[in-house]
Design a protein around this motif. Sequence first.
Motif, short mmCIF file in Angstrom:
data_model
loop_
_atom_site.label_atom_id
_atom_site.label_comp_id
_atom_site.label_asym_id
_atom_site.label_seq_id
_atom_site.Cartn_x
_atom_site.Cartn_y
_atom_site.Cartn_z
N GLY A 60 1.82 1.59 7.81
CA GLY A 60 0.58 1.41 7.06
C GLY A 60 0.25 -0.04 6.81
O GLY A 60 -0.90 -0.46 6.90
N LEU A 64 -2.93 -2.14 8.08
CA LEU A 64 -3.75 -2.84 7.10
C LEU A 64 -4.05 -4.26 7.57
O LEU A 64 -5.18 -4.75 7.46
N LEU A 69 -8.46 0.49 8.69
CA LEU A 69 -8.31 1.04 7.35
C LEU A 69 -8.03 2.54 7.31
O LEU A 69 -7.15 2.99 6.57
N ARG A 73 -4.67 3.80 5.66
CA ARG A 73 -4.76 4.62 4.45
C ARG A 73 -3.95 5.92 4.62
O ARG A 73 -3.23 6.34 3.70
N GLU A 77 -0.84 6.75 2.24
CA GLU A 77 -0.93 7.91 1.35
C GLU A 77 0.27 8.83 1.53
O GLU A 77 0.83 9.35 0.56
N LEU A 99 -1.22 0.69 -0.77
CA LEU A 99 -2.21 1.76 -0.83
C LEU A 99 -3.40 1.32 -1.67
O LEU A 99 -4.57 1.55 -1.30
N ALA A 102 -5.53 -1.02 0.33
CA ALA A 102 -6.36 -0.28 1.29
C ALA A 102 -7.55 0.35 0.59
O ALA A 102 -8.69 0.33 1.11
N MET A 103 -7.34 0.90 -0.59
CA MET A 103 -8.44 1.50 -1.36
C MET A 103 -9.46 0.43 -1.77
O MET A 103 -10.66 0.65 -1.69
N SER A 106 -11.70 -0.58 0.87
CA SER A 106 -12.67 0.48 1.17
C SER A 106 -13.70 0.62 0.06
O SER A 106 -14.55 1.51 0.12
N GLU A 108 -13.02 1.44 -3.10
CA GLU A 108 -12.62 2.44 -4.09
C GLU A 108 -11.81 1.75 -5.20
O GLU A 108 -10.60 1.95 -5.33
N ALA A 112 -8.05 2.62 -6.88
CA ALA A 112 -6.98 1.63 -6.68
C ALA A 112 -6.35 1.26 -8.01
O ALA A 112 -5.12 1.13 -8.11
#
Length: 357
Positions: A60, A64, A69, A73, A77, A99, A102-103, A106, A108, A112
């Motif tokens: 992961g 990244l 992505l 992700r 996860e 993680l 990555a969020m 994106s 999010e 996160a």
Amino acid sequence: RLAREIGWRAGQAFALYLLGDAHGWQGEYDRAFPLALESLAVAEEIDHLQWQCGARRALGMMLLELYVLPAARAQLEQAHAIALRLGARTWIRWTAAPLAIAMARSGEFEAAQVVLDDAAIPSPLGRDALRDGDENSPTLGERYLMLARAELALEQGEPQAALNIVNGRLAAERGPVPRLMLIRAQALLAIDDIEGARNALEDVQGVAVEQNIQPLLCRILLTKGALLRKLRRHAEARQVLSEARTIGLTMAAKIADDEYRTAFELAIRELAPGLPTPTALQKAKASSGGLTARERDVAKLIAQGKANRVIARTLGIGERTVEGYVAAGLAKLGFSARAQLATWWTEQGLSATTKSH
């Protein structure tokens, strides 16, 4: 090799994932991905959850770095889910940090933040379990969470918050921490502290080169290109972004998976686009120490031994204007005397007639 020889499958999975992680850190993806995937296969075969977690985390984090992505992700996860299943605070923190990054990338941000806050819950053992002298030192897992919080702040458009996190952490470290150093440079650039950002980038670039951290070096050069563009130094930005693109595409060529390689190549070309081809005039200026066409005209005549009065008459301009061109040329080239300018012109071999503009 020893783990294979003695038939120790768990040890083999452990060594393979660490090797994959180390090669991935340096951008050696032709070795990193096969090693991490083999580790995962062995760990799944023997149902070893801890090394499954480690292998997926390594995969992961590599994805990244490659800006892939969705795949990053998915791996992170799964790694985090295994960590939660194990109930191991160390692995929960080690997987929560990438993680959350990555969020954040994106968009999010709230999700996160939740992941980081949950991972930050103290271990049931408490800090009393630490060795004497380590009571006030963050664990590696806590360091990962700090790194993720700083990047989350940057992604949210809060560079000062990121800077506060990073400065506090770097001040307590005994040696360089390249990822934190890069975030510091990016945060300084975001608040328009150009000189601070420039110095921070030079510092972290030196570490990245010394440790051969190619993925990080690529990101450093991308940031440096953004700084130079902000200063409108487009020729230098073009050169730096070209270096970043070369490093990125060289790493991409080592990726066997067509999907990952293509996605990374597209990301690199977007992040380090080939800037417009410079015009003939721009090329001439760049190859002449930044001198304009008129400054080059003056330099050529100085090299021929002409006095300012003669140069003014030759070019049809005022003598004071000639003095201005001479001063500008000396300043750009770092010279202090006309003789240096004349020698420079001769050494450059710029004897062709230059148009006046």
